[in-house]
Design a protein around this motif. Structure first.
Motif, short mmCIF file in Angstrom:
data_model
loop_
_atom_site.label_atom_id
_atom_site.label_comp_id
_atom_site.label_asym_id
_atom_site.label_seq_id
_atom_site.Cartn_x
_atom_site.Cartn_y
_atom_site.Cartn_z
N GLY A 1 -17.85 -7.06 24.76
CA GLY A 1 -16.87 -6.04 24.36
C GLY A 1 -15.62 -6.05 25.22
O GLY A 1 -14.52 -5.78 24.74
N MET A 2 -15.79 -6.41 26.51
CA MET A 2 -14.62 -6.49 27.40
C MET A 2 -13.74 -7.69 27.02
O MET A 2 -12.52 -7.63 27.11
CB MET A 2 -15.08 -6.61 28.86
N PHE B 1 -15.89 -3.64 17.45
CA PHE B 1 -16.78 -2.49 17.57
C PHE B 1 -18.17 -3.03 17.90
O PHE B 1 -18.72 -3.85 17.15
CB PHE B 1 -16.79 -1.67 16.28
N CYS B 2 -18.70 -2.62 19.06
CA CYS B 2 -19.99 -3.15 19.52
C CYS B 2 -21.12 -2.18 19.20
O CYS B 2 -20.98 -0.97 19.37
CB CYS B 2 -19.97 -3.39 21.02
N LEU B 3 -22.24 -2.76 18.76
CA LEU B 3 -23.45 -1.97 18.54
C LEU B 3 -24.58 -2.63 19.32
O LEU B 3 -24.56 -3.84 19.54
CB LEU B 3 -23.81 -1.94 17.06
N SER B 4 -25.53 -1.80 19.73
CA SER B 4 -26.69 -2.38 20.41
C SER B 4 -27.93 -1.63 19.94
O SER B 4 -27.84 -0.48 19.50
CB SER B 4 -26.55 -2.25 21.92
N THR B 5 -29.06 -2.35 20.03
CA THR B 5 -30.33 -1.68 19.74
C THR B 5 -31.29 -1.96 20.88
O THR B 5 -31.14 -2.94 21.61
CB THR B 5 -30.99 -2.20 18.44
N GLN C 1 -24.08 3.98 28.93
CA GLN C 1 -23.38 4.25 30.20
C GLN C 1 -22.62 3.02 30.67
O GLN C 1 -21.47 3.12 31.11
CB GLN C 1 -24.38 4.60 31.30
N THR C 2 -23.25 1.86 30.59
CA THR C 2 -22.60 0.63 31.06
C THR C 2 -21.34 0.36 30.26
O THR C 2 -20.28 0.03 30.81
CB THR C 2 -23.58 -0.57 30.97
N ALA C 3 -21.44 0.56 28.94
CA ALA C 3 -20.26 0.35 28.09
C ALA C 3 -19.17 1.36 28.45
O ALA C 3 -18.00 0.99 28.61
CB ALA C 3 -20.66 0.48 26.62
N ALA C 4 -19.56 2.61 28.63
CA ALA C 4 -18.58 3.66 28.91
C ALA C 4 -17.86 3.40 30.24
O ALA C 4 -16.63 3.51 30.32
CB ALA C 4 -19.26 5.03 28.93
N TYR C 5 -18.61 3.04 31.28
CA TYR C 5 -18.00 2.76 32.59
C TYR C 5 -17.00 1.62 32.51
O TYR C 5 -16.07 1.54 33.30
CB TYR C 5 -19.08 2.43 33.63
N LEU D 1 -18.72 1.32 22.10
CA LEU D 1 -20.08 0.87 21.73
C LEU D 1 -20.92 2.04 21.24
O LEU D 1 -20.81 3.16 21.76
CB LEU D 1 -20.76 0.24 22.95
N ASP D 2 -21.77 1.76 20.27
CA ASP D 2 -22.80 2.73 19.90
C ASP D 2 -24.16 2.06 20.08
O ASP D 2 -24.31 0.87 19.79
CB ASP D 2 -22.59 3.19 18.45
#
Ligand SMILES: C[S@@+](CC[C@H](N)C(=O)[O-])C[C@H]1O[C@@H](n2cnc3c(N)ncnc32)[C@H](O)[C@@H]1O
Length: 206
Positions: free
Chosen positions: A61-62, A68-72, A84-88, A93-94
């Protein structure tokens, strides 16, 4: 590609969520090696299945701030840590607590990545939703991976690409054959020996 900031993570949380290791960084290195190819695809929707701490999807994403990144992840604590990692790292990301990619709309993802639980174990050990789900792969270390392989033709966009980390014990040639059967070409992007483990990242595309 930049390594995401991870200092927000409390070390004790890695008792419950997979701590990024050589395999995580090999997957990032594979994406970095393929950066020009990925840029040429102009990806919009990217998915990491089994994101753990979120370090790999955040690195992607960086590198692609307009995606738009998604993870499961089956592990709820991993979903929270990924968010949290994405937000920092200011990545959009969702994160979804989900089995593989089962609940997503068909043929949407331009990029799918997976560093699966690949250790060969008894079948009974695999399929949990706690830290054991990080490594327990069942027969050939492939029980979880093979279920995702079956979903890839339905979840990947027509022009999409799927990156998968494996070890030799997973019999990568068989994986290539399965994906060939679904009409995918394959390439080995990167290989590295880590202690006694031969790790590699394959990519699949039409
Ligand atoms: C080897 S760890 C990789 C974590 C992270 N992607 C990395 O590279 O550091 C495998 C991850 O897959 C998750 N996982 C296992 N089975 C899953 C399933 N059926 N659906 C979604 N995630 C799964 C585990 O909880 C774990 O976070």
């Amino acid at each position: 590609m930049e390594t995401p900031y991870q200092n927000h993570i409390d070390k004790a949380d890695f008792d419950h969520v997979y701590e990024p290791a050589e395999d995580s960084f090999l997957l990032i290195d594979a994406l970095e090696k393929d950066l020009q190819y990925l840029k040429s695809k102009n990806p919009i929707f990217c998915l990491e299945v089994g994101s753990g701490s979120g370090v790999v999807i955040t690195a992607l994403g960086m590198a692609f701030p307009h995606t738009f990144c998604l993870s499961t992840d089956v592990n709820l604590k991993a979903c929270a840590m990924t968010k949290q990692t994405a937000a920092y790292n200011k990545v959009n990301l969702d994160s979804c607590n989900m089995d593989l990619a089962s609940s997503f709309t068909d043929n949407i993802f331009d990029v799918i990545i997976f560093n699966p639980p690949y250790v060969v174990t008894d079948s009974e050990e695999c399929g949990g939703s706690d830290i054991t789900a990080s490594w327990a792969g069942g027969a050939k270390g492939r029980e979880i991976t093979d279920r995702l392989l079956n979903m890839i033709p339905k979840k990947l966009a027509n022009n999409g690409v799927f990156y998968l980390l494996l070890i030799e014990e997973n019999i990568p040639d068989e994986v290539v054959q399965i994906m060939n059967g679904f009409g995918f070409k394959s390439e080995t992007v990167i290989k590295r020996k880590v202690r006694n483990e031969q790790q590699l990242v394959l990519k699949f595309y039409k």
